[in-house]
Motif scaffolding. Structure first.
Motif, PDB file in Angstrom:
ATOM      1  N   PRO A  98      -2.237  -6.459  12.435  1.00 51.29           N
ATOM      2  CA  PRO A  98      -1.691  -6.605  11.076  1.00 51.29           C
ATOM      3  C   PRO A  98      -1.724  -5.307  10.268  1.00 51.29           C
ATOM      4  O   PRO A  98      -0.967  -5.168   9.317  1.00 51.29           O
ATOM      5  N   HIS A 121       1.585  -3.670   9.839  1.00 47.32           N
ATOM      6  CA  HIS A 121       2.454  -4.439   8.968  1.00 47.32           C
ATOM      7  C   HIS A 121       2.066  -4.222   7.504  1.00 47.32           C
ATOM      8  O   HIS A 121       2.906  -4.015   6.636  1.00 47.32           O
ATOM      9  N   LEU A 130       7.587   1.406  13.743  1.00 45.83           N
ATOM     10  CA  LEU A 130       7.277   0.118  14.349  1.00 45.83           C
ATOM     11  C   LEU A 130       7.858   0.032  15.754  1.00 45.83           C
ATOM     12  O   LEU A 130       7.246  -0.546  16.647  1.00 45.83           O
ATOM     13  N   TRP A 186       3.838  -8.890  17.106  1.00 40.25           N
ATOM     14  CA  TRP A 186       3.021  -7.664  17.102  1.00 40.25           C
ATOM     15  C   TRP A 186       2.128  -7.618  15.879  1.00 40.25           C
ATOM     16  O   TRP A 186       0.996  -7.190  15.924  1.00 40.25           O
ATOM     17  N   TYR A 187       2.654  -8.106  14.750  1.00 37.91           N
ATOM     18  CA  TYR A 187       1.836  -7.966  13.546  1.00 37.91           C
ATOM     19  C   TYR A 187       0.832  -9.095  13.383  1.00 37.91           C
ATOM     20  O   TYR A 187      -0.040  -9.009  12.534  1.00 37.91           O
TER      21      TYR A 187
END
Ligand SMILES: Nc1ncnc2c1ncn2[C@@H]1O[C@H](COP(=O)(O)OP(=O)(O)O)[C@@H](O)[C@H]1O
Ligand SMILES: [Mg+2]
Lengths: 407, 265
Positions: free
Chosen positions: A255, A258, A49, A250-251
Motif C-alpha cells: 500500500p 499507492h 507504478l 499490487w496495492y
C-alpha cells in the motif's frame, strides 16, 4: 426568460475585446498549466507504478487465503485449473506461476536469509521484466534445472560470482529440512528497486522437486493494464469466491506505493485549488468592474421589460462564455503540451540524479489521466461560473430607475 | 374591448415621495390624469417638477406611495417586479433622454432585441427592425453601432425600438434634451407623424418649447401637481400625509441606520 439573453451576454463580451481576451487567456493559461502538471504527474506515476509492478510483483496475485501475510508452503494452491479458467474467462493472458518460500542461502564463506522465488522461465516474461535486470551472466531458459540468480548485493555478501555454487536450505512441504546445490548463472541489479538483496530466484521445476511440491505452486502473478485492474479484480474475485483463495492487487500487498501516489495527487489538488482561487479572484474582479461600468445599460435592459432572472442569466452567461472559451483554449494548449512532451520525454536525470529508487525512469513521458482532466475542466468551469454569480446578482437587483439615472 | 371604452390611462390621487436619509421630498403631490387612446400628450414643467417621476409611475418603473394607476385597464399598484417587467414589454415603449441603446448591438439588433424578448424568432424580429428603422427614416443605418451614429440618429433608433413591439403607449422622457434644436424639432415631428399614422399613444415629458408647441394636449406639472388640465382641484395635503415613512425590510432599515451613523461620525 428568453434565450436571447444568452446571446446578448455573449455580445456584451465584444464590447471590450481587450479585457475579454485578457480574461480568457488568464483562464486558458491557468488551465493549460494545470493540465500539463496533471500530465506530468500522471505520466510519472504511470511509469513508477508500471516499473514497480513489472519488477517483481505484477498487477495482481492469486494465492491461497492468507498466504501473502504468512507465506507457508502448507498454504499452497492445490489445483490451478479453476484459476486458469477464470483468468481465461476474464480475458487475461499475461499470467505466470510461482513457488515462494523462505530459504537460507549458503556459500563457502557466508549465509544469508532470503526469499526464494521459483519461476517458470517460459511464462515469467509475460508478467515481469526481471530478465532485463540481469547485469552479469544470464537469466533462466526452459530446461534449466538446479541453477539460481542472485541480487548483486547478495552475491557480494556471499562472495560468489557467476559459475560458483551456493546451497539453498529450506523446509519442504512436510516441514522437513532440505538442502540442494544450485549453480549461480546470473546476477540481477536494479539499483534501488529492492531486488539486489534478500532474494534468490530459481526455475520452478527444481524448487518443486527440492521442496516436495510436485506440480504445486503458491502464487499466480498477473499483469493487466492499469485501466482494467479494478474490473479484472472484481471478475476474478467473483469467479473464485468460495475457493479459499485471495486475489490481491499490487496495492493491497504494497500500500505504501499507492499512498505515495495519493499523496502526490493531494498536492496537485491543493495546487489546483490555489490556481482556481487566483482565477476566481481575477474573474470576479473583471466581471465586477465591467458590471459596474454598465449599470446604466442594465437599467435599459430592465426598463425594456427584461425580468430580473433574465438579467441575472445574461450577466452569468458572460462568465459562462468566458469560461468555455478559456477552457477550449486551455485544454488545447495543455493537451498539446502534454502530447509534445510525451513525444520528446522530459529528462529528469540532471535534476534528480538516480531516480531508480523510486521506480522512475529518468525520462518522464507525460500521460493525462482523463479523470483528472475532467475534474480540472469541471472545476475551472464551475469556478468561472461562481465568479459570475455575485456580479449577476448585483445586476439583477438593480432598480431600473436608479440604474437609468446612473452615470 | 374593455380597453377602448375606458381611458387608456387613469391616474387618481397619485403621491410619491423620495427620502434622502430621513428627509422627505414629495415628487408627486396628488396627481389625477386621464389619457385616451391615440393622444399626443406633452407633460411640461420646470426641471424638478415631477415629470419623470410621473412617467416612471405610469411606465411601471416606479411604485407610487399611494393612489391608483390604471394603464391599459390594469391596476399596476400591487404588482411584483416580474409582472411589471412583462407589462412594460407587452404594452409600453420607452424613449429615454439619451444614450439609451445597447452599445454592443447594431441599430437593427437593438430594435430586434425587444421583439426577441417578446419571444419572436430572430428572423422575424430582424424584419420588423428593418421595417421600423425605415419608418423612422434611417433604414440605411441598420448595421451601424450606436457609437457610429449621431445623437439624433440614436434617438430615432430608440423610437423605432419603442414602436417595434407594437405598444399601446410610448413614454418619452425629455427625448430632445440631448440634441440640438433642429434635430429636436425633426424628432418631435417624427413622433407626431408616427402618432398620426399608427395611432400609437405618446406621452412626452419635456420643457423644450418645440415639443410643447407640437403637443396634441398639453399638461403643466408644478411641484408634483398637474395645473389646469387636470381633472379636479384638490388642496395640497400636509407633508405628513403625503409622505408616509416607507416600511422597509429590517435589513434595509439596519443598513440605513448604519449609513446615517457613519455619516455622523
Ligand atoms: N431618486 C431620487 N431621490 C431623491 N429625490 C428625487 C429622486 N428622483 C427625483 N427626486 C426629486 O423629485 C422631484 C421630482 O423629480 P423628477 O420627477 O425627476 O422631476 P423632472 O423630471 O420634472 O425634472 C425633484 O425634486 C427631484 O429632486
Ligand atoms: Mg426629468
Amino acid at each position: 426568460m428568453k434565450t436571447v439573453v444568452l446571446w446578448i451576454g455573449f455580445r456584451n463580451l465584444t464590447g471590450d475585446p481587450r479585457r475579454t481576451l485578457l480574461t480568457v487567456s488568464a483562464i486558458a493559461v491557468g488551465l493549460a498549466a494545470l493540465v500539463f502538471l496533471w500530465g506530468f504527474n500522471d505520466g510519472l506515476h504511470r511509469n513508477m507504478l508500471g516499473n514497480f509492478q513489472s519488477t517483481l510483483v505484477g498487477s495482481l496475485q492469486i494465492h491461497r487465503q492468507g498466504f501473502f501475510s504468512n507465506p507457508e508452503l502448507a498454504r499452497h494452491i492445490e489445483k490451478d485449473a479453476p484459476i486458469l479458467a477464470a483468468l481465461k474467462a476474464a480475458g487475461v493472458g499475461r499470467w505466470t506461476r510461482r513457488l515462494e518460500t523462505y530459504t537460507l542461502v549458503a556459500s563457502d564463506s557466508a549465509t544469508e536469509g532470503s526469499f526464494l522465488i521459483a519461476m517458470d522461465p517460459r511464462t515469467e516474461p509475460r508478467v515481469t521484466r526481471l530478465g532485463e535486470k540481469v547485469t552479469q551472466g544470464r537469466f533462466f531458459r526452459p530446461g534449466d534445472e538446479y541453477v539460481c540468480v542472485l541480487g548483486a548485493a547478495s552475491a557480494r555478501n556471499l562472495g560468489v560470482g557467476v559459475g560458483d555454487s551456493v546451497v539453498l536450505v529450506a523446509y519442504d512441504r512436510f516441514g522437513a529440512l532440505t538442502a540442494e546445490d544450485f549453480r549461480l548463472i546470473g546476477i540481477v541489479s536494479g539499483g534501488g528497486l529492492g531486488i539486489d538483496r534478500g532474494l534468490v530466484l530459481t526455475p520452478l521445476g527444481a524448487a518443486q522437486e527440492m521442496l516436495d511440491m510436485q506440480g504445486r505452486i503458491t502464487d499466480i502473478p498477473i499483469w493487466v493494464p492499469p485501466e482494467r485492474l479494478e474490473t479484472v479484480t472484481g471478475q476474478l474475485r467473483r469467479a473464485l469466491a468460495g475457493r479459499d483463495l485471495e486475489v490481491l492487487r499490487w496495492y493491497d500487498m504494497f500500500p505504501v506505493m499507492h499512498e505515495w501516489v495519493t499523496l502526490h495527487n493531494a498536492f496537485l489538488y491543493l495546487f489546483l485549488g490555489i490556481v482556481l482561487l487566483i482565477v476566481l479572484a481575477g474573474v470576479v474582479n473583471t466581471l465586477l468592474v465591467s458590471m459596474l461600468e454598465r449599470i446604466r445599460e442594465f437599467g435599459i435592459h430592465l426598463a425594456l421589460g427584461n425580468r430580473r432572472l433574465g438579467l441575472f442569466v445574461m450577466v452569468l452567461s458572460e462568465s459562462l462564455w468566458l469560461g468555455l472559451a478559456g477552457i477550449a483554449a486551455g485544454v488545447l494548449g495543455g493537451i498539446g503540451l502534454v502530447a509534445l512532451t510525451a513525444h520528446t520525454g522530459i529528462d529528469l536525470s540532471l535534476l534528480l540524479g538516480d531516480t531508480q529508487r523510486f521506480y522512475v525512469d529518468p525520462l518522464v513521458r507525460p500521460h493525462l489521466d482523463l479523470r483528472h482532466l475532467g475534474q480540472t475542466l469541471a472545476a475551472v468551469l464551475g469556478i468561472t461560473l461562481a465568479a459570475g454569480l455575485y456580479p449577476a446578482w448585483r445586476a439583477s437587483r438593480l432598480s431600473p430607475v436608479e440604474a437609468l439615472r446612473h452615470v | 374591448m374593455n380597453r377602448d371604452k375606458r381611458h387608456l390611462i387613469e391616474v387618481r390621487e397619485l403621491y410619491k415621495c423620495y427620502w434622502v436619509g430621513s428627509v422627505p421630498y414629495p415628487a408627486l403631490n396628488g396627481v389625477d390624469l386621464r389619457v385616451q387612446r391615440g393622444e399626443f400628450l406633452v407633460i411640461a414643467g420646470r426641471s424638478g417638477s415631477g415629470k419623470s417621476t410621473l412617467l416612471n409611475c405610469l411606465g411601471a418603473l416606479e411604485r407610487p406611495d399611494s393612489g391608483q394607476v390604471r394603464v391599459c385597464g390594469e391596476d399596476l399598484g400591487a404588482w411584483d417586479d416580474d409582472r411589471r417587467a412583462d407589462f412594460r414589454l407587452r404594452h409600453l415603449g420607452f424613449v429615454f433622454q439619451a444614450y439609451n441603446l445597447i452599445r454592443v448591438l447594431s441599430a437593427r439588433e437593438n430594435v430586434a432585441y425587444v421583439c426577441q424578448l417578446q419571444g419572436l424568432h430572430r428572423g422575424e424580429c430582424m424584419e420588423r427592425a428593418d421595417y421600423w428603422l425605415e419608418q423612422v427614416g434611417i433604414g440605411y443605418l441598420g448595421y451601424r453601432r450606436p457609437d457610429q451614429l449621431s445623437g439624433g440618429q440614436q434617438q430615432r433608433v430608440a423610437v423605432a425600438r419603442a414602436l417595434a413591439t407594437g405598444p399601446d403607449i410610448v413614454l418619452a422622457d425629455e427625448p430632445t434634451a440631448n440634441v440640438d434644436s433642429k434635430t429636436g424639432r425633426d424628432l418631435i415631428h417624427l413622433m407626431q407623424d408616427l402618432n398620426r399614422r399608427f395611432g400609437t399613444t405618446f406621452l412626452i415629458a419635456s420643457h423644450d418649447p418645440a415639443v410643447i408647441q407640437a403637443a396634441g394636449r398639453l399638461l403643466r406639472v408644478e411641484d408634483g401637481r398637474i395645473q389646469g388640465g387636470g381633472v379636479t382641484y384638490r388642496p395640497p395635503r400636509p407633508l405628513g400625509l403625503v409622505c408616509p415613512r416607507p416600511r422597509r425590510p429590517l435589513w434595509e432599515r439596519l443598513r440605513l441606520k448604519w449609513r446615517e451613523h457613519r455619516r455622523r461620525h
